[in-house]
Enzyme design. Structure first.
Site, PDB file in Angstrom:
ATOM      1  N   SER A   1     -53.602 -25.840  26.368  1.00  0.00           N
ATOM      2  CA  SER A   1     -52.844 -24.776  26.357  1.00  0.00           C
ATOM      3  C   SER A   1     -53.239 -23.905  25.345  1.00  0.00           C
ATOM      4  CB  SER A   1     -51.322 -25.021  26.409  1.00  0.00           C
ATOM      5  OG  SER A   1     -51.018 -25.444  25.089  1.00  0.00           O
TER       6      SER A   1
ATOM      7  N   THR B   1     -48.705 -23.016  24.815  1.00  0.00           N
ATOM      8  CA  THR B   1     -48.804 -22.217  23.859  1.00  0.00           C
ATOM      9  C   THR B   1     -48.257 -22.993  22.870  1.00  0.00           C
ATOM     10  OG1 THR B   1     -48.222 -20.349  25.155  1.00  0.00           O
ATOM     11  CG2 THR B   1     -48.002 -19.978  22.702  1.00  0.00           C
TER      12      THR B   1
ATOM     13  N   THR C   1     -52.416 -19.099  21.529  1.00  0.00           N
ATOM     14  CA  THR C   1     -52.355 -19.617  23.144  1.00  0.00           C
ATOM     15  C   THR C   1     -53.707 -19.287  23.990  1.00  0.00           C
ATOM     16  OG1 THR C   1     -51.094 -19.568  25.166  1.00  0.00           O
ATOM     17  CG2 THR C   1     -51.621 -17.536  24.335  1.00  0.00           C
TER      18      THR C   1
ATOM     19  N   ARG D   1     -56.242 -10.135  31.557  1.00  0.00           N
ATOM     20  CA  ARG D   1     -54.704 -10.327  31.194  1.00  0.00           C
ATOM     21  C   ARG D   1     -54.420 -10.910  30.002  1.00  0.00           C
ATOM     22  NH1 ARG D   1     -50.981 -14.652  29.608  1.00  0.00           N
ATOM     23  NH2 ARG D   1     -48.896 -14.361  30.646  1.00  0.00           N
ATOM     24  N   VAL D   2     -53.575  -9.977  29.225  1.00  0.00           N
ATOM     25  CA  VAL D   2     -53.135 -10.455  27.871  1.00  0.00           C
ATOM     26  C   VAL D   2     -51.449 -10.593  27.877  1.00  0.00           C
ATOM     27  CG1 VAL D   2     -52.492  -9.487  25.613  1.00  0.00           C
ATOM     28  CG2 VAL D   2     -54.854  -9.280  26.349  1.00  0.00           C
ATOM     29  N   GLY D   3     -51.222 -11.881  27.443  1.00  0.00           N
ATOM     30  CA  GLY D   3     -49.734 -12.034  27.638  1.00  0.00           C
ATOM     31  C   GLY D   3     -49.050 -11.862  26.415  1.00  0.00           C
ATOM     32  N   ASP D   4     -47.627 -12.355  26.193  1.00  0.00           N
ATOM     33  CA  ASP D   4     -47.003 -11.886  25.014  1.00  0.00           C
ATOM     34  C   ASP D   4     -47.148 -12.506  23.791  1.00  0.00           C
ATOM     35  OD1 ASP D   4     -46.558 -14.725  26.009  1.00  0.00           O
ATOM     36  OD2 ASP D   4     -44.349 -14.642  25.288  1.00  0.00           O
TER      37      ASP D   4
ATOM     38  N   THR E   1     -42.658 -19.694  23.978  1.00  0.00           N
ATOM     39  CA  THR E   1     -43.746 -19.894  24.816  1.00  0.00           C
ATOM     40  C   THR E   1     -43.253 -19.951  26.255  1.00  0.00           C
ATOM     41  OG1 THR E   1     -42.835 -22.352  24.620  1.00  0.00           O
ATOM     42  CG2 THR E   1     -44.523 -21.811  23.053  1.00  0.00           C
ATOM     43  N   GLY E   2     -43.916 -19.868  27.230  1.00  0.00           N
ATOM     44  CA  GLY E   2     -43.695 -19.864  28.569  1.00  0.00           C
ATOM     45  C   GLY E   2     -44.087 -18.500  29.312  1.00  0.00           C
TER      46      GLY E   2
ATOM     47  N   GLY F   1     -45.119 -15.239  29.807  1.00  0.00           N
ATOM     48  CA  GLY F   1     -45.212 -14.104  28.845  1.00  0.00           C
ATOM     49  C   GLY F   1     -44.672 -12.601  29.402  1.00  0.00           C
TER      50      GLY F   1
END
Ligand code: ASP
Length: 345
Positions: free
Chosen positions: A86, A198, A216, A226-229, A249-250, A252
């Site tokens: 992860s 993450t 992460t 794609r970029v997450g949180d 985590t989770g 985003g």
């Protein structure tokens, strides 16, 4: 942390100029702070894959290391671990089979932040995020620019896809659906769940100095780019040296819409204990979820977790559904149950 003064110098220069323009000294408007007594011993809290990380970070702070340096040493254990799929090296790749990493960090005492998004080829994005914090007047570098920035400091470009993560990706690609040109691989079950993961780590020292970091490989099989949180200050992590630090985590996308780490710290600022602050943020997540993400009973069909520590060393974690978290409470590291909003059906 190395004591670099460029930003402070620029900040000071800007302040003087602005003050001169306005004809009065610049006045800072600090957010209201609560008065607190720091913990007797360092405390570190984070996601469950950070058990070794919180222990290392807590021990390093006890030995006198800066909280951000210690937090990053903690998450680096996972970034460099090929079996943690992860994060960092060995992280699951995007749709195209390319590992793209996100990370961000904040240093409470100096109020600095740094982050990288969609970084390819570098095993330790948390360290690159710290370099953005230390050596630039920016906060977030992405993609090729982030990679060139890292290479300029001597980071090695490496293949981050392990054989294990490549195999998981190839199986996903083969079995993703009946209508594509990839033949299904019969002996392998279709993956029902989209793997996520993450590491977030938040630390407070006996001086009451706080730092936070999140790193992460993001959602597995994500759309390239794609970029997450995780690299977003205020979402993946947030730290206010007057109040506390928090991270997530989770899923985003669901965190991004509520700026969840920032919101959790704000809940602590108005007096909520860390666990309650995390739960309150999760209620906002549910309230802002699109109907397509809810089951017929109105419950989210995804997981999201928050972890928090305040300046006094109180800590907590909560998730939509039962999960666990890692904590170093000043004495020992342990895995504990997080609070949750919903039972799994
Ligand atoms: N929050 C990460 C992201 O959305 C993934 C995760 O924590 O599982 O990129």
């Amino acid at each position: 942390m190395p004591d670099l003064s460029r930003r402070e110098f620029l900040g000071a220069a800007t302040g003087v100029a602005a003050g001169a323009m306005l004809g009065s000294p610049t006045v800072g408007h600090a957010a209201p702070a609560v008065h607190v007594r720091p913990p007797a011993r360092p405390v570190a809290v984070g996601s469950a894959n950070g058990l070794r990380g919180v222990e290392l970070a807590g021990r390093l702070v006890r030995e006198g290391m800066d909280t951000l340096d210690a937090a990053i040493e903690g998450v680096k254990l996972q970034e460099l671990d090929p079996d943690d799929m992860s994060v960092g090296y060995g992280g699951l790749p995007n749709e195209a089979g390319v590992v793209q990493l996100d990370a961000s960090c904040m240093h409470g005492p100096t109020r600095r932040a740094g982050a990288v998004g969609a970084l390819e080829g570098i095993k330790t994005p948390s360290v690159v995020a710290k370099y953005v914090l230390l050596y630039t007047d920016h906060i977030l570098l992405v993609g090729e620019g982030a990679k060139q920035f890292a290479l300029s400091y001597g980071f090695l470009e490496e293949n981050l896809l392990t054989e294990q993560s490549r195999e998981r990706w190839l199986r996903w690609r083969a079995n993703r659906g009946p209508d594509d040109d990839w033949l299904d691989v019969p002996e392998t079950a279709q993956m029902g769940l989209r793997p996520t993961g993450t590491i977030n780590l938040n630390v407070v020292s006996p001086k009451g100095e706080l730092s936070s970091v999140t790193t992460t490989s993001g959602l597995a099989w994500k759309i390239p780019g794609r970029v997450g949180d995780s690299p977003i200050i205020g979402a993946g992590q947030y730290c206010d040296n007057d109040v506390g630090a928090a991270g997530s985590t989770g899923r985003g996308e669901s965190n991004l819409k509520v700026c969840g780490a920032f919101l959790t710290v704000e809940h602590m600022r108005r007096g909520l204990a860390p666990t309650d602050a995390c739960l309150e943020t999760l209620r906002r997540v549910v309230a802002t979820s699109e109907a397509r993400l809810l089951d017929p009973r109105g419950r989210p069909q995804f997981q999201l977790s928050f972890y928090a520590v305040n300046k006094e060393g109180q800590f907590g974690a909560a998730a939509l559904y039962p999960t666990r978290f890692a904590v170093f409470d000043g004495t020992a590291a342990a895995i504990r149950d997080a609070a949750h909003l919903f039972e799994r059906s």
